[in-house]
Design a protein around this motif. Structure first.
Motif, PDB file in Angstrom:
ATOM      1  N   UNK A 281      47.359  34.219  38.957  1.00 43.20           N
ATOM      2  CA  UNK A 281      45.955  33.959  38.618  1.00 43.20           C
ATOM      3  C   UNK A 281      45.293  35.242  38.128  1.00 43.20           C
ATOM      4  N   UNK A 282      45.601  36.361  38.786  1.00 43.11           N
ATOM      5  CA  UNK A 282      45.031  37.646  38.366  1.00 43.11           C
ATOM      6  C   UNK A 282      45.466  38.005  36.955  1.00 43.11           C
ATOM      7  N   UNK A 283      46.756  37.864  36.663  1.00 40.30           N
ATOM      8  CA  UNK A 283      47.254  38.160  35.316  1.00 40.30           C
ATOM      9  C   UNK A 283      46.609  37.240  34.277  1.00 40.30           C
ATOM     10  N   UNK A 284      46.416  35.984  34.647  1.00 39.70           N
ATOM     11  CA  UNK A 284      45.787  35.029  33.728  1.00 39.70           C
ATOM     12  C   UNK A 284      44.336  35.402  33.446  1.00 39.70           C
ATOM     13  N   UNK A 285      43.612  35.797  34.494  1.00 40.24           N
ATOM     14  CA  UNK A 285      42.206  36.171  34.320  1.00 40.24           C
ATOM     15  C   UNK A 285      42.065  37.461  33.521  1.00 40.24           C
ATOM     16  N   UNK A 286      43.010  38.382  33.686  1.00 41.91           N
ATOM     17  CA  UNK A 286      42.990  39.603  32.864  1.00 41.91           C
ATOM     18  C   UNK A 286      43.148  39.224  31.389  1.00 41.91           C
ATOM     19  N   UNK A 287      44.047  38.272  31.120  1.00 40.36           N
ATOM     20  CA  UNK A 287      44.222  37.819  29.740  1.00 40.36           C
ATOM     21  C   UNK A 287      42.944  37.181  29.203  1.00 40.36           C
ATOM     22  N   UNK A 288      42.308  36.372  30.043  1.00 39.69           N
ATOM     23  CA  UNK A 288      41.100  35.672  29.597  1.00 39.69           C
ATOM     24  C   UNK A 288      39.953  36.648  29.340  1.00 39.69           C
ATOM     25  N   UNK A 289      39.723  37.564  30.277  1.00 44.16           N
ATOM     26  CA  UNK A 289      38.534  38.431  30.211  1.00 44.16           C
ATOM     27  C   UNK A 289      38.818  39.716  29.429  1.00 44.16           C
ATOM     28  N   UNK A 290      39.773  40.499  29.882  1.00 42.74           N
ATOM     29  CA  UNK A 290      40.038  41.799  29.255  1.00 42.74           C
ATOM     30  C   UNK A 290      40.455  41.644  27.793  1.00 42.74           C
ATOM     31  N   UNK A 291      41.396  40.723  27.520  1.00 42.06           N
ATOM     32  CA  UNK A 291      41.853  40.542  26.138  1.00 42.06           C
ATOM     33  C   UNK A 291      40.726  39.989  25.269  1.00 42.06           C
TER      34      UNK A 291
END
Length: 506
Positions: A281-291
């Motif tokens: 979930x953390x990796x997914x949220x990094x993709x959603x927000x940071x990217x």
């Protein structure tokens, strides 16, 4: 009627053999018109043959349908085994649909080695359909690796100035990641004496083994999605790829990694998936927000859309892995919604990202520039094109009424059942997506005519209008009425949730 036909074999081998047919009739550039016509004919026939998968699909069962099984290397229990369920069938139809549009998109643009270009896409179509339909682990792995070759050639031959760098990076990332998957498959064979993927779903494994297998699958599938931090190959591949390559890369190839999570990671290692849900979930949220913020800083239109793809694919993995957290709260309806939202996002992203790359291709074909700063006021000289560009920009931002809204809405809504802050961070994509997409549209499409090059632009013709119209109608249709897509996957999703809710730890 269709049960007796080897439909899946036809869908795999017709485009592959059709690709070799195109090579045979298009040995030189003078025979390019024939090569184009044959390629279009093969792609249309393949799409027509894929339609019975959808219309004859029995959505009341989670069992594999249109199954085929032949001995391949029986001494090692390796079979040519095919079948589809609610996860794989929509992606096969999507693949055959998008291939037609890619063939049409390269109709006039590609003037060098036309037959080879068309053949590469047809062969890759057959291999990708094979990956979605494969039920034997070795067959899956062989097709998974084989499809890299046509894309390697497409980028390496018809790509941009840094195409060699992009192809090598693309190949190394994806090939090396897949080696770990092969190791996991060989281990599963050692404990089950089978390469049957469905048999792996029933195999009980110790928790420590599940964790190792989960990470082996994760390396292969995360690279393909791609997830942060193994995403850096994608922007380079997109920038250097020809328009058709970018369309297939975004619309289909990224979905293979997400499909791998559904077919392998979740059902084979459910307890490890549950234990590692926080990391995923953390990796997914990094993709959603940071990217999403990274996309906001891009000046190259293709790079911006490439980073947008990474961000939107983060929604897919987020939906898949919040399922465990939602199930823990005893809310099966919301858990199903999360997986279905991820699946809808996969299909929707195929249409929208493909359309956006086609729009960039239209501009690049006329001005040979992808830099946002080189444009401005395109609506004044290309009003018909501007209408489509704005529409697909809105869809990419998640506008209600478009398919881009449905998947994101389902994932965000289900995330609230897991954790408010997960849903809150996921919902930022509605702001970031609108920011980077509409800012690009504003700078490229609207305002005064920026320079003489823009002033001399000609609007899209009948062929380009047809392609973009088909995609626009599809995006609207699934945005307004997504039920046909949700219905075919619902029973399969329910079966997966029931499966992963029972422990498989020895």
């Amino acid at each position: 009627m269709f049960a007796d036909l080897p439909l899946l074999s036809l869908l795999i081998w017709l485009p592959i053999l059709g690709g070799f047919w195109v090579l045979a009739v298009g040995r030189n550039d003078s025979s390019a018109p024939v090569a184009r016509a044959v390629a279009l004919l093969v792609s249309i026939v393949t799409f027509v043959l894929s339609l019975p998968l959808f219309f004859a699909f029995d959505s009341s069962t989670a069992a594999m349908q249109f199954s085929e099984k032949l001995a391949w290397i029986p001494n090692f229990h390796i079979y040519y085994s095919l079948g589809v369920d609610g996860f794989s069938m929509p992606l096969i139809v999507l693949t055959s649909f998008m291939t037609i549009l890619v063939i049409l998109a390269g109709w006039e643009v590609i003037q060098y080695k036309v037959a080879q270009y068309m053949a590469a896409f047809l062969i890759m179509e057959g291999l990708m359909i094979g990956v979605f339909a494969a039920l034997d682990a070795i067959l899956f792995y062989v097709l998974w690796e084989a499809m890299l070759v046509p894309m390697f050639i497409i980028i390496g031959v018809w790509g941009g100035q840094r195409r060699v760098y992009a192809t090598i990076k693309f190949f190394l990332y994806t090939f090396l990641g897949s080696v770990f998957m092969l190791i996991a498959l060989l281990y599963l064979y050692s404990v089950s004496n089978s390469f049957d993927i469905l048999a792996y779903h029933k195999q009980a494994l110790p928790m420590n083994v599940q964790v190792w297998i989960f990470f082996a699958f994760l390396v292969a599938f995360a690279v393909k999605v791609p997830m942060w931090p193994v995403h850096t190959w994608l922007p380079d591949a997109h920038v250097e790829a020809p328009t058709g390559g970018s369309v297939i890369l975004a619309a289909i190839m990224l979905k293979l990694g997400a499909y791998g999570f559904l077919r392998f990671s979740l059902p084979i290692t459910p307890d490890a998936s549950h234990a590692l849900e926080g990391m995923m979930i953390t990796l997914s949220l990094i993709a959603v927000v940071y990217i999403g913020f990274v996309a906001l800083a891009q000046q190259d239109m293709k790079k911006l859309i490439a980073y947008s793809s990474i961000s939107h694919m983060g929604f897919v993995t987020l939906g898949f892995f919040t399922t465990y957290m939602i199930t823990a709260h005893s809310n099966p309806a919301s858990a199903a919604m999360a997986v279905e939202g991820g699946m809808v996002q996969m299909v929707s992203h195929g249409f929208i990202s493909g359309a956006l790359f086609l729009c960039v291709g239209v501009l690049y074909d006329r001005m040979h520039s992808r830099q946002i700063g080189d444009y401005g006021g395109v609506a004044n000289t290309m009003p018909r094109f501007a209408m489509f560009a704005v529409f697909f920009g809105m869809a990419n931002s998640g506008l209600p009424g478009t398919s881009g809204f449905v998947g994101e809405f389902l994932v965000i809504l289900s995330s609230f059942k897991a954790n408010f802050w997960i849903a809150f961070l996921a919902a930022t994509t509605l702001i970031l997506g609108a920011a980077y997409t509409l800012w690009m549209v504003k700078r490229v499409i609207f305002g005064k005519i920026a320079n003489d090059h823009v002033k001399e632009l000609t609007d899209i013709g009948a062929r380009e209008t047809l392609i973009l119209t088909i995609l626009a109608v599809t995006v609207l249709a699934f945005g307004i009425y997504p039920a046909p897509l949700l219905d075919v996957m619902h029973t399969t999703v329910q079966h997966l949730l029931e499966h992963i809710s029972h422990t498989k730890v020895l």
